[in-house]
Motif scaffolding. Structure first.
Motif, mmCIF file in Angstrom:
data_model
loop_
_atom_site.group_PDB
_atom_site.id
_atom_site.type_symbol
_atom_site.label_atom_id
_atom_site.label_comp_id
_atom_site.label_asym_id
_atom_site.label_seq_id
_atom_site.Cartn_x
_atom_site.Cartn_y
_atom_site.Cartn_z
ATOM 1 N N ASN A 208 0.740 -1.301 -0.127
ATOM 2 C CA ASN A 208 0.033 -0.023 -0.059
ATOM 3 C C ASN A 208 0.814 1.178 -0.167
ATOM 4 O O ASN A 208 0.472 2.075 -0.835
ATOM 5 C CB ASN A 208 -0.842 -0.056 1.314
ATOM 6 C CG ASN A 208 -1.996 -0.976 1.015
ATOM 7 O OD1 ASN A 208 -2.444 -1.339 0.030
ATOM 8 N ND2 ASN A 208 -2.532 -1.752 2.269
ATOM 9 N N LYS A 209 2.121 1.349 0.741
ATOM 10 C CA LYS A 209 2.938 2.456 0.968
ATOM 11 C C LYS A 209 3.904 2.208 0.055
ATOM 12 O O LYS A 209 5.064 2.374 0.589
ATOM 13 C CB LYS A 209 3.051 2.778 2.391
ATOM 14 C CG LYS A 209 2.227 3.080 3.041
ATOM 15 C CD LYS A 209 2.481 3.274 4.554
ATOM 16 C CE LYS A 209 1.124 3.689 5.449
ATOM 17 N NZ LYS A 209 1.592 4.119 6.962
ATOM 18 N N SER A 210 3.794 2.246 -1.303
ATOM 19 C CA SER A 210 4.780 2.090 -2.178
ATOM 20 C C SER A 210 5.666 3.405 -2.398
ATOM 21 O O SER A 210 4.915 4.457 -2.712
ATOM 22 C CB SER A 210 4.355 1.598 -3.653
ATOM 23 O OG SER A 210 5.316 1.311 -4.504
ATOM 24 N N PRO A 211 6.992 3.488 -2.414
ATOM 25 C CA PRO A 211 7.878 4.573 -2.617
ATOM 26 C C PRO A 211 7.775 5.023 -4.157
ATOM 27 O O PRO A 211 8.235 5.966 -4.554
ATOM 28 C CB PRO A 211 9.087 4.031 -2.376
ATOM 29 C CG PRO A 211 9.015 2.615 -2.423
ATOM 30 C CD PRO A 211 7.875 2.084 -2.047
ATOM 31 N N ILE A 212 7.345 3.879 -5.057
ATOM 32 C CA ILE A 212 7.147 4.289 -6.549
ATOM 33 C C ILE A 212 6.085 4.949 -6.792
ATOM 34 O O ILE A 212 4.834 4.991 -6.154
ATOM 35 C CB ILE A 212 7.101 3.116 -7.203
ATOM 36 C CG1 ILE A 212 8.449 2.129 -7.236
ATOM 37 C CG2 ILE A 212 6.859 3.366 -8.799
ATOM 38 C CD1 ILE A 212 9.571 3.000 -7.758
ATOM 39 N N PRO A 213 6.401 6.267 -7.524
ATOM 40 C CA PRO A 213 4.837 6.974 -7.879
ATOM 41 C C PRO A 213 3.756 6.302 -8.654
ATOM 42 O O PRO A 213 4.103 5.200 -9.082
ATOM 43 C CB PRO A 213 5.568 7.960 -9.099
ATOM 44 C CG PRO A 213 7.052 7.920 -8.939
ATOM 45 C CD PRO A 213 7.327 6.709 -8.224
ATOM 46 N N ASN A 214 2.587 6.633 -8.593
ATOM 47 C CA ASN A 214 1.556 5.947 -9.027
ATOM 48 C C ASN A 214 1.445 5.888 -10.600
ATOM 49 O O ASN A 214 0.934 6.570 -11.188
ATOM 50 C CB ASN A 214 0.229 6.394 -8.421
ATOM 51 C CG ASN A 214 -1.130 5.346 -8.652
ATOM 52 O OD1 ASN A 214 -0.860 4.114 -9.077
ATOM 53 N ND2 ASN A 214 -2.400 6.223 -8.911
ATOM 54 N N ARG A 215 1.834 4.647 -11.077
ATOM 55 C CA ARG A 215 1.880 4.423 -12.342
ATOM 56 C C ARG A 215 1.043 3.077 -12.849
ATOM 57 O O ARG A 215 1.590 1.822 -12.648
ATOM 58 C CB ARG A 215 3.255 4.151 -13.269
ATOM 59 C CG ARG A 215 4.007 5.413 -12.637
ATOM 60 C CD ARG A 215 3.705 6.785 -13.309
ATOM 61 N NE ARG A 215 3.403 6.659 -14.871
ATOM 62 C CZ ARG A 215 3.021 7.643 -15.558
ATOM 63 N NH1 ARG A 215 2.553 8.869 -15.029
ATOM 64 N NH2 ARG A 215 2.896 7.521 -16.813
ATOM 65 N N PRO A 216 -0.195 3.080 -13.050
ATOM 66 C CA PRO A 216 -1.035 2.068 -13.129
ATOM 67 C C PRO A 216 -0.567 0.957 -14.071
ATOM 68 O O PRO A 216 -0.707 -0.335 -13.895
ATOM 69 C CB PRO A 216 -2.474 2.681 -13.389
ATOM 70 C CG PRO A 216 -2.263 4.003 -13.162
ATOM 71 C CD PRO A 216 -1.101 4.578 -13.166
ATOM 72 N N PHE A 217 0.037 1.514 -15.170
ATOM 73 C CA PHE A 217 0.500 0.457 -16.123
ATOM 74 C C PHE A 217 1.582 -0.414 -15.736
ATOM 75 O O PHE A 217 1.596 -1.687 -16.062
ATOM 76 C CB PHE A 217 0.891 1.328 -17.576
ATOM 77 C CG PHE A 217 1.233 0.375 -18.547
ATOM 78 C CD1 PHE A 217 0.198 -0.396 -19.263
ATOM 79 C CD2 PHE A 217 2.500 0.107 -19.213
ATOM 80 C CE1 PHE A 217 0.441 -0.976 -20.376
ATOM 81 C CE2 PHE A 217 2.925 -0.686 -20.198
ATOM 82 C CZ PHE A 217 1.711 -1.273 -21.002
ATOM 83 N N ILE A 218 2.541 0.073 -15.315
ATOM 84 C CA ILE A 218 3.719 -0.538 -14.550
ATOM 85 C C ILE A 218 3.279 -1.494 -13.534
ATOM 86 O O ILE A 218 3.689 -2.608 -13.497
ATOM 87 C CB ILE A 218 4.900 0.400 -13.973
ATOM 88 C CG1 ILE A 218 5.531 1.020 -15.232
ATOM 89 C CG2 ILE A 218 5.860 -0.487 -13.423
ATOM 90 C CD1 ILE A 218 6.568 2.005 -14.915
ATOM 91 N N ARG A 219 2.430 -0.984 -12.718
ATOM 92 C CA ARG A 219 2.047 -1.721 -11.458
ATOM 93 C C ARG A 219 1.082 -3.010 -11.981
ATOM 94 O O ARG A 219 1.319 -4.047 -11.289
ATOM 95 C CB ARG A 219 1.221 -0.611 -10.602
ATOM 96 C CG ARG A 219 0.489 -1.389 -9.245
ATOM 97 C CD ARG A 219 -0.387 -0.327 -8.480
ATOM 98 N NE ARG A 219 0.469 0.671 -8.095
ATOM 99 C CZ ARG A 219 1.103 0.964 -7.095
ATOM 100 N NH1 ARG A 219 1.680 -0.181 -6.446
ATOM 101 N NH2 ARG A 219 1.580 2.133 -6.933
ATOM 102 N N PHE A 220 0.188 -2.641 -12.939
ATOM 103 C CA PHE A 220 -0.349 -3.844 -13.659
ATOM 104 C C PHE A 220 0.334 -4.937 -14.010
ATOM 105 O O PHE A 220 0.283 -6.142 -13.731
ATOM 106 C CB PHE A 220 -1.400 -3.250 -14.753
ATOM 107 C CG PHE A 220 -2.006 -4.355 -15.492
ATOM 108 C CD1 PHE A 220 -3.253 -4.780 -15.366
ATOM 109 C CD2 PHE A 220 -1.420 -5.047 -16.559
ATOM 110 C CE1 PHE A 220 -3.934 -5.777 -15.878
ATOM 111 C CE2 PHE A 220 -2.205 -5.784 -17.232
ATOM 112 C CZ PHE A 220 -3.342 -6.195 -16.931
#
Length: 204
Positions: free
Chosen positions: A115-127
């Motif tokens: 939940n507290k990821s240091p990476i900026p919210n990038r939905p495509f990479i996260r997916f």
């Protein structure tokens, strides 16, 4: 003393490779962070596409370890030669360093899944990271199940047919996901991609 020397070299090489991977991931993290400061969250950039391909090496190596090593020697000589010159050294390194998969798994989990990821919210990479992790877990489960079968069955015609089927399932899902990542599109693997979508939607 001479007998202890190879063990010492193995330990040193393992530590060095782990540190090197950590440094590479750290620089990749910094590069991604800097690159995304001026981009819209929903804009799929070149960095998104390239970064989304990298995690699929984990399920690919796991699948080659579980199934490829058993069936690839029976494939045509040209395919085996190409495999030996390209991916086989990576598979050997992966097999001889079993903790490496878990280290990469937890790094990906820390950077992209929690939940507290240091990476900026990038939905495509996260997916794609979540999908690669899920494929890795499925490959690990299938590999463990296959190895638990009696050796007589595994070496029989039906066992080799099952191994071939699992191998091509692994390979086709990963190749399909990589092609979609290069195109900047979301993969649609039945059940797997849907589960990833649900996980991402629950985090928003």
């Amino acid at each position: 003393m001479l007998n202890k020397l190879p063990l010492l070299m193995i330990i040193i090489l393992s530590i060095s490779s782990t540190i090197l991977i950590g440094i590479i991931i750290r620089y990749l993290y910094l590069f991604i962070t800097i690159s995304y400061k001026n981009y819209n969250v929903n804009n799929i950039t070149i960095v998104d596409r390239c970064s989304s391909i990298l995690p699929y090496w984990l399920p690919l190596l796991e699948g080659l370890q579980n199934f490829g090593q058993q069936i690839l020697p029976d494939y045509p000589f040209n395919i085996m030669q190409a495999y030996k010159k390209t991916i086989m050294p990576l598979v050997i390194f992966y097999v001889t360093h079993p903790t490496l998969a878990f280290i990469i798994f937890f790094i990906l989990y820390y950077l992209f899944v929690r939940n507290k990821s240091p990476i900026p919210n990038r939905p495509f990479i996260r997916f794609n990271v979540l999908q690669s992790i899920l494929l890795f877990l499925i490959n690990s489960l299938l590999g463990a199940t296959f190895r638990a079968l009696p050796i007589e069955f595994r070496m029989s015609l039906y066992g080799l047919m099952l191994c071939n089927t699992l191998f091509w399932f692994v390979l086709s899902t990963i190749i399909y996901s990589i092609i979609k990542s290069i195109q900047g599109k979301y993969a649609k693997i039945p059940v797997i991609s849907q589960a990833v979508r649900i996980q991402i939607d629950n985090r928003l």
